[in-house]
Design an enzyme around this catalytic site. Structure first.
Site, PDB file in Angstrom:
ATOM      1  N   LYS A  76       0.854  -1.188   0.000  1.00 32.39           N
ATOM      2  CA  LYS A  76       0.000   0.000   0.000  1.00 32.39           C
ATOM      3  C   LYS A  76       0.889   1.236   0.000  1.00 32.39           C
ATOM      4  O   LYS A  76       1.904   1.272   0.711  1.00 32.39           O
ATOM      5  CB  LYS A  76      -0.899  -0.031   1.243  1.00 32.39           C
ATOM      6  N   SER A 151      -9.811   1.857   2.744  1.00 35.86           N
ATOM      7  CA  SER A 151      -8.917   2.640   1.919  1.00 35.86           C
ATOM      8  C   SER A 151      -7.874   1.801   1.176  1.00 35.86           C
ATOM      9  O   SER A 151      -7.285   2.288   0.217  1.00 35.86           O
ATOM     10  CB  SER A 151      -8.199   3.674   2.780  1.00 35.86           C
ATOM     11  N   SER A 175     -10.174  -0.535   6.849  1.00 34.97           N
ATOM     12  CA  SER A 175      -9.527  -0.364   5.539  1.00 34.97           C
ATOM     13  C   SER A 175      -8.774  -1.579   5.011  1.00 34.97           C
ATOM     14  O   SER A 175      -8.336  -1.578   3.872  1.00 34.97           O
ATOM     15  CB  SER A 175      -8.569   0.825   5.579  1.00 34.97           C
TER      16      SER A 175
END
Lengths: 483, 95
Positions: A76, A151, A175
């Site tokens: 990420k 997210s 997330s």
């Protein structure tokens, strides 16, 4: 060699079916060919990946390979990666080439993993759909009209599309778990403090936690073996022994006590989702578990409490983005205040500005008791609910999300509607507990996630509970059409 | 809890955020809706509840007071917007 799990790929490398360089090249080519459909990567680190893969093959040839050596994964874009742009999905950090590695990156590098690239995400991890990214939304490989969740949406989309076998994510209010649910993946949010936050760009420091996103619980366990542990660079990381998370995956579930919170399975839940959750629980009964109804009465209050605590911490954390030391600076500032205001006004997107403003308001003079203190008191009540229930049962189960993946644009006009998406995931972050999402069925062609919540530092148990389900069912093996 | 234009402008100033004039009404509406959501908290009596700041009620860990960091000023300043002689440059602060 693509479309395999980490464990299968590790075997292939071990048996010399393919090299890490071959494997890495195959993924890089697929990313190049396919990712325009999903927008799951912000940066593809081709050169770095091939360098790491070459080194991994040498390590293996020298007989020094460990379980992660040569396995390609994605990170990420919230984890600082030395020499690589680390954007956090924001214009503010579009030009930021990190001068250091996050601990999680360092750990994977040390374990010999290969970094394919940095994945798309909601700006500063603030969102539940990946639509707040400066780089445009990522799309759900199960149906590209739908969001992949957020997210950590890019990580989820990349794995579901077969562009990476596994990826790291972070979870402040759901997330990791929500995008895992939306993309038919296995995601684990560890206990607060289990994984170091050093170099993980901060959103809400008392809630943020990194974790694995993968195709199976076994793969998530392999990643936890790399990620978990005490880090002197993160004063909130937990000083507790790290087990071998793969050791007890196969332990029988006979006598496992499951609690089903009535607040998670109320009449308001989409009936098709409820049916799938109950079917999954039946499967656990067949595996030897017993089920009781439990109550987490303050679940609904987790939304308002979270949307004070997280924005309050964000307003403080994001004050560091001032155009002085790194990141974006506005053109031709008239004076210092003009530089701060325009840098931040131009560098942050709408949702980030909204949350900074909510946090600033809540912490402003005269409002502290009514908002921040009140939210922290409710946080205590939420934690007490969990502690009480987890003294009676081993794990809590329910849906990860109220609905399967929604359409792009469906919830962007009303932030409050978007916030309600997180109703089943937020409470864990407030309590600091670990939780997983695993695939448990399909609804109208879209995946549904079963959430499994355990006691503090019970990741090993959660992975065991998830793995046994995946041995007995094949929901997690389903792939989007064409893959 | 309805916020008006002046409230939004004041909060934006406190947060050092420039907000376009034209988007102030939208911020006012959305922030007001968010505060309405948040006001659900007031429905519950928490007068005897100890606030929870850290999920594990942990305390700050201490270590020996040794120098553990090298000076990396030059390396770390490579990402700064404007630097001179090892200093970060900003617009003139003192007239």
């Amino acid at each position: 060699m693509l479309n395999k799990t980490l464990a299968e790929l590790a075997k292939g490398l071990d048996q010399g079916e393919f090299s890490s360089v071959e494997l890495t090249q195959a993924y890089l080519e697929r990313i190049k060919r396919e990712d325009s459909k999903y927008n799951s990567f912000i940066t593809v680190t081709e050169e770095l990946a091939l360098t790491q893969a070459t080194a991994a093959d040498e390590t293996r040839a020298a007989g020094n390979a460990t379980s992660m050596t040569g396995l390609p994964i994605a990170h990420k874009d919230i984890f600082c990666t030395q020499g690589v742009r680390t954007s956090a999905g924001s214009k503010m950090l579009d030009n930021f080439v990190s001068p250091y590695d996050a601990t999680v990156i360092r750990q994977f590098n040390a374990a010999g993993a290969v970094t394919l690239g940095k994945t798309n995400m909601d700006e500063f991890a603030m969102g539940s759909s990946n639509e707040s990214s400066f780089y445009g939304p990522s799309r759900n490989p199960w149906n590209t009209d739908h969001v992949p969740g957020g997210s950590s949406g890019g990580s989820a989309a990349a794995i579901a599309a077969g562009l990476a076998p596994a990826a790291t994510g972070t979870d402040t209010g759901g997330s990791i778990r929500q995008p895992a649910a939306f993309c038919n993946l296995t995601g684990l949010k560890p206990t607060y403090g289990r994984v170091s936050r050093y170099g993980m760009i901060a959103y809400a420091s008392s809630l943020d936690q990194g974790g694995p996103m993968a195709q199976t619980a076994e793969d998530a366990a392999m990643m936890m073996n790399v990620m978990a542990g005490l880090d002197p660079l993160d004063s909130t990381s937990a000083d507790r022994q790290v087990p071998d998370y793969t050791a007890k995956l196969d332990a029988p579930l006979t006598g496992l006590k499951i609690g089903l919170p009535k607040e998670f399975l109320s009449a308001n839940l989409n009936p098709e989702m409820a049916t799938l959750i109950h079917a999954a629980v039946k499967e656990y009964e067949a595996l030897g578990a017993t089920v009781t109804e439990v109550s987490l009465p303050n679940t609904a209050l987790s939304v308002p409490a979270y949307y004070i605590i997280a924005p309050a911490e964000a307003s403080s954390n994001l004050s560091r983005f001032d155009g002085v030391r790194y990141g974006y600076r506005c053109e031709d500032p008239k004076n210092l205040e003009d530089m701060y205001k325009r840098t931040r006004g131009e560098g942050f997107g709408t949702e980030v500005k909204r949350r900074i403003m909510v946090g600033t308001y809540a912490l402003s003079e005269g409002f502290y008791d009514a908002y921040y203190k009140k939210a922290q008191q409710i946080r205590r009540l939420i934690q007490e609910d969990f502690v009480r229930v987890l003294s009676e049962v081993d794990v809590i189960m329910g849906p990860t999300t109220p609905t399967p993946a929604f359409k792009l644009g469906e919830k962007t006009s009303d932030p409050v509607e978007m916030y309600m998406e997180d109703i089943f995931t937020l409470s864990l972050n407030l309590a600091g507990l670990p939780g997983m999402s695993i695939p448990c069925g399909m609804n109208n062609g879209l995946p549904v996630g079963l959430q499994i919540i355990g006691n503090y530092f019970a990741e090993e148990k959660l992975l065991n509970v998830a793995h046994k389900f995946q041995q007995a069912t094949d929901w997690h093996t389903l792939k989007p059409a064409g893959l | 809890m309805a916020l008006n234009r002046t409230d939004v402008e004041k909060i934006a100033h406190l947060a050092r955020l420039q907000i376009d004039e034209s988007s102030v009404p939208e911020y006012a509406t959305n922030l007001s809706n968010i505060l309405d959501l948040i006001s659900q908290m007031q429905s519950i009596d928490t007068s005897d509840v100890e606030p929870l700041a850290h999920p594990l009620d942990a305390v700050q860990r201490l270590r020996a007071d040794n120098i553990t960091e090298n000076n990396q000023r030059e390396h770390l300043q490579t990402v700064a917007p404007s630097v001179e002689s090892g200093l970060f440059l900003v617009p003139k602060v003192i007239e």
